[in-house]
Motif scaffolding. Structure first.
Motif, PDB file in Angstrom:
ATOM      1  N   ILE A  10      10.234   3.833   5.349  1.00  0.00           N
ATOM      2  CA  ILE A  10      10.062   4.455   4.034  1.00  0.00           C
ATOM      3  C   ILE A  10       9.379   3.424   3.137  1.00  0.00           C
ATOM      4  O   ILE A  10       9.735   2.247   3.146  1.00  0.00           O
ATOM      5  CB  ILE A  10      11.404   4.868   3.395  1.00  0.00           C
ATOM      6  N   SER A  11       8.403   3.898   2.361  1.00  0.00           N
ATOM      7  CA  SER A  11       7.752   3.018   1.394  1.00  0.00           C
ATOM      8  C   SER A  11       7.082   3.886   0.344  1.00  0.00           C
ATOM      9  O   SER A  11       6.982   5.106   0.503  1.00  0.00           O
ATOM     10  CB  SER A  11       6.754   2.101   2.097  1.00  0.00           C
ATOM     11  N   ASN A  12       6.605   3.250  -0.712  1.00  0.00           N
ATOM     12  CA  ASN A  12       5.734   3.973  -1.623  1.00  0.00           C
ATOM     13  C   ASN A  12       4.481   4.323  -0.844  1.00  0.00           C
ATOM     14  O   ASN A  12       4.030   3.549   0.007  1.00  0.00           O
ATOM     15  CB  ASN A  12       5.390   3.120  -2.840  1.00  0.00           C
ATOM     16  N   ASP A  13       3.925   5.491  -1.121  1.00  0.00           N
ATOM     17  CA  ASP A  13       2.711   5.886  -0.415  1.00  0.00           C
ATOM     18  C   ASP A  13       1.534   5.116  -0.988  1.00  0.00           C
ATOM     19  O   ASP A  13       1.273   5.166  -2.192  1.00  0.00           O
ATOM     20  CB  ASP A  13       2.480   7.386  -0.549  1.00  0.00           C
ATOM     21  N   LYS A  14       0.869   4.345  -0.138  1.00  0.00           N
ATOM     22  CA  LYS A  14      -0.286   3.551  -0.553  1.00  0.00           C
ATOM     23  C   LYS A  14      -1.113   3.238   0.684  1.00  0.00           C
ATOM     24  O   LYS A  14      -0.592   3.235   1.809  1.00  0.00           O
ATOM     25  CB  LYS A  14       0.158   2.260  -1.239  1.00  0.00           C
ATOM     26  N   PRO A  15      -2.381   2.980   0.513  1.00  0.00           N
ATOM     27  CA  PRO A  15      -3.219   2.625   1.659  1.00  0.00           C
ATOM     28  C   PRO A  15      -2.683   1.366   2.349  1.00  0.00           C
ATOM     29  O   PRO A  15      -2.225   0.427   1.693  1.00  0.00           O
ATOM     30  CB  PRO A  15      -4.594   2.352   1.038  1.00  0.00           C
ATOM     31  N   GLY A  16      -2.740   1.349   3.668  1.00  0.00           N
ATOM     32  CA  GLY A  16      -2.392   0.156   4.430  1.00  0.00           C
ATOM     33  C   GLY A  16      -0.988   0.128   5.008  1.00  0.00           C
ATOM     34  O   GLY A  16      -0.664  -0.800   5.753  1.00  0.00           O
ATOM     35  N   VAL A  17      -0.134   1.106   4.692  1.00  0.00           N
ATOM     36  CA  VAL A  17       1.233   1.085   5.219  1.00  0.00           C
ATOM     37  C   VAL A  17       1.216   1.218   6.741  1.00  0.00           C
ATOM     38  O   VAL A  17       1.818   0.414   7.455  1.00  0.00           O
ATOM     39  CB  VAL A  17       2.112   2.186   4.577  1.00  0.00           C
ATOM     40  N   VAL A  18       0.509   2.226   7.245  1.00  0.00           N
ATOM     41  CA  VAL A  18       0.453   2.425   8.702  1.00  0.00           C
ATOM     42  C   VAL A  18      -0.214   1.234   9.367  1.00  0.00           C
ATOM     43  O   VAL A  18       0.246   0.749  10.407  1.00  0.00           O
ATOM     44  CB  VAL A  18      -0.273   3.744   9.060  1.00  0.00           C
ATOM     45  N   SER A  38       4.654  11.066   7.393  1.00  0.00           N
ATOM     46  CA  SER A  38       4.356  12.040   6.362  1.00  0.00           C
ATOM     47  C   SER A  38       4.425  11.438   4.971  1.00  0.00           C
ATOM     48  O   SER A  38       5.127  10.458   4.737  1.00  0.00           O
ATOM     49  CB  SER A  38       5.371  13.185   6.463  1.00  0.00           C
ATOM     50  N   GLN A  39       3.729  12.067   4.042  1.00  0.00           N
ATOM     51  CA  GLN A  39       3.830  11.725   2.627  1.00  0.00           C
ATOM     52  C   GLN A  39       4.637  12.834   1.968  1.00  0.00           C
ATOM     53  O   GLN A  39       4.349  14.015   2.130  1.00  0.00           O
ATOM     54  CB  GLN A  39       2.446  11.651   1.990  1.00  0.00           C
ATOM     55  N   LEU A  40       5.671  12.427   1.226  1.00  0.00           N
ATOM     56  CA  LEU A  40       6.501  13.376   0.495  1.00  0.00           C
ATOM     57  C   LEU A  40       6.797  12.793  -0.881  1.00  0.00           C
ATOM     58  O   LEU A  40       7.339  11.685  -0.982  1.00  0.00           O
ATOM     59  CB  LEU A  40       7.824  13.636   1.224  1.00  0.00           C
ATOM     60  N   ALA A  41       6.452  13.514  -1.919  1.00  0.00           N
ATOM     61  CA  ALA A  41       6.786  13.138  -3.296  1.00  0.00           C
ATOM     62  C   ALA A  41       6.393  11.695  -3.643  1.00  0.00           C
ATOM     63  O   ALA A  41       7.165  10.969  -4.249  1.00  0.00           O
ATOM     64  CB  ALA A  41       8.266  13.363  -3.548  1.00  0.00           C
ATOM     65  N   GLY A  42       5.201  11.298  -3.199  1.00  0.00           N
ATOM     66  CA  GLY A  42       4.721   9.959  -3.519  1.00  0.00           C
ATOM     67  C   GLY A  42       5.297   8.857  -2.647  1.00  0.00           C
ATOM     68  O   GLY A  42       5.030   7.683  -2.867  1.00  0.00           O
ATOM     69  N   LYS A  43       6.091   9.221  -1.680  1.00  0.00           N
ATOM     70  CA  LYS A  43       6.661   8.257  -0.732  1.00  0.00           C
ATOM     71  C   LYS A  43       6.045   8.499   0.639  1.00  0.00           C
ATOM     72  O   LYS A  43       5.580   9.591   0.957  1.00  0.00           O
ATOM     73  CB  LYS A  43       8.184   8.401  -0.622  1.00  0.00           C
ATOM     74  N   PHE A  44       6.053   7.474   1.443  1.00  0.00           N
ATOM     75  CA  PHE A  44       5.613   7.562   2.831  1.00  0.00           C
ATOM     76  C   PHE A  44       6.864   7.416   3.684  1.00  0.00           C
ATOM     77  O   PHE A  44       7.676   6.518   3.454  1.00  0.00           O
ATOM     78  CB  PHE A  44       4.623   6.427   3.140  1.00  0.00           C
ATOM     79  N   ALA A  45       7.052   8.311   4.627  1.00  0.00           N
ATOM     80  CA  ALA A  45       8.231   8.262   5.485  1.00  0.00           C
ATOM     81  C   ALA A  45       7.822   8.600   6.911  1.00  0.00           C
ATOM     82  O   ALA A  45       6.884   9.359   7.140  1.00  0.00           O
ATOM     83  CB  ALA A  45       9.281   9.253   4.999  1.00  0.00           C
ATOM     84  N   GLY A  46       8.543   8.035   7.862  1.00  0.00           N
ATOM     85  CA  GLY A  46       8.220   8.347   9.238  1.00  0.00           C
ATOM     86  C   GLY A  46       9.171   7.740  10.237  1.00  0.00           C
ATOM     87  O   GLY A  46      10.048   6.944   9.898  1.00  0.00           O
ATOM     88  N   TRP A  73      10.232  -0.487   3.822  1.00  0.00           N
ATOM     89  CA  TRP A  73      11.607  -0.546   4.313  1.00  0.00           C
ATOM     90  C   TRP A  73      11.630  -0.056   5.752  1.00  0.00           C
ATOM     91  O   TRP A  73      11.133   1.024   6.054  1.00  0.00           O
ATOM     92  CB  TRP A  73      12.509   0.323   3.439  1.00  0.00           C
ATOM     93  N   ILE A  74      12.185  -0.879   6.647  1.00  0.00           N
ATOM     94  CA  ILE A  74      12.224  -0.577   8.085  1.00  0.00           C
ATOM     95  C   ILE A  74      13.654  -0.649   8.594  1.00  0.00           C
ATOM     96  O   ILE A  74      14.398  -1.565   8.257  1.00  0.00           O
ATOM     97  CB  ILE A  74      11.377  -1.611   8.883  1.00  0.00           C
ATOM     98  N   LYS A  75      14.014   0.318   9.421  1.00  0.00           N
ATOM     99  CA  LYS A  75      15.279   0.278  10.159  1.00  0.00           C
ATOM    100  C   LYS A  75      14.934   0.534  11.615  1.00  0.00           C
ATOM    101  O   LYS A  75      14.138   1.417  11.921  1.00  0.00           O
ATOM    102  CB  LYS A  75      16.244   1.349   9.646  1.00  0.00           C
ATOM    103  N   THR A  76      15.495  -0.272  12.505  1.00  0.00           N
ATOM    104  CA  THR A  76      15.206  -0.103  13.930  1.00  0.00           C
ATOM    105  C   THR A  76      16.471   0.241  14.704  1.00  0.00           C
ATOM    106  O   THR A  76      17.572  -0.132  14.297  1.00  0.00           O
ATOM    107  CB  THR A  76      14.580  -1.371  14.541  1.00  0.00           C
TER     108      THR A  76
END
Length: 177
Positions: A10-18, A38-46, A73-76
């Protein structure tokens, strides 16, 4: 034998996250296998599944945890390579469309769970009805039907939900486009 890791992000949606995640995985011996992003409500989640050698597993997880410094934010979680359910299921596909109201997903998921039907995939969206502009709920999903499920009974249950919630609810053996 390769280890498999499931990465939640999960992070703020912005270029370069992936790119940051992919670079971290690649630079630390991981192999990106599959993902749902996916992008949801200005956040990036996956969710991402990667494989890595046992020798590099700790290094990869440590490097992924450092992405928090970039607002990612990463959880493994360790998973078995062949952890997919090995049961006799049949896929079916569901589509719901109608006026938006509270409780649609709850009613659908409750009815499915009561019949031991797994929702393998669900995508929902809120759009607008033509002409009126009123909120329109649209959902598409993939179901895993257990062996012996009574399809006519399932249609009856879904019809009752559709009538109660004023939805157009369809069940199909093939994916909706």
């Amino acid at each position: 034998m390769l280890k498999h890791i499931l990465i939640s992000v999960i992070s703020n949606d912005k270029p370069g996250v992936v790119e940051a995640i992919a670079e971290t995985v690649s630079d630390n011996g991981g192999n990106w296998l599959e993902s749902s992003l996916s992008q949801l409500a200005g956040k990036f989640a996956g969710v991402i599944r990667v494989s890595v050698s046992p020798e590099q597993q700790e290094q990869l997880q440590s490097a992924l945890s450092q992405l928090i410094e970039h607002g990612i934010w990463i959880k493994t979680e360790h998973i078995d390579a062949d952890s997919a359910p090995k049961s006799d299921t049949t896929n079916a596909y569901i589509h719901a469309l109608g006026p938006d109201r509270s409780g649609i997903v709850r009613e659908l998921s409750r009815a499915l769970a009561q019949h031991k039907i797994n929702m393998a995939y669900l995508e929902t969206a809120l759009t607008s009805m033509p002409y009126s502009g009123d909120p329109l709920f649209d959902a598409t999903g993939q179901l895993e039907l257990p062996e012996g499920v009574d399809i006519p009974q399932l249609h009856d249950i879904l019809d009752e939900i559709a009538n109660n919630l004023a939805l157009d609810l369809s069940l199909s053996e093939t994916p909706f486009e």
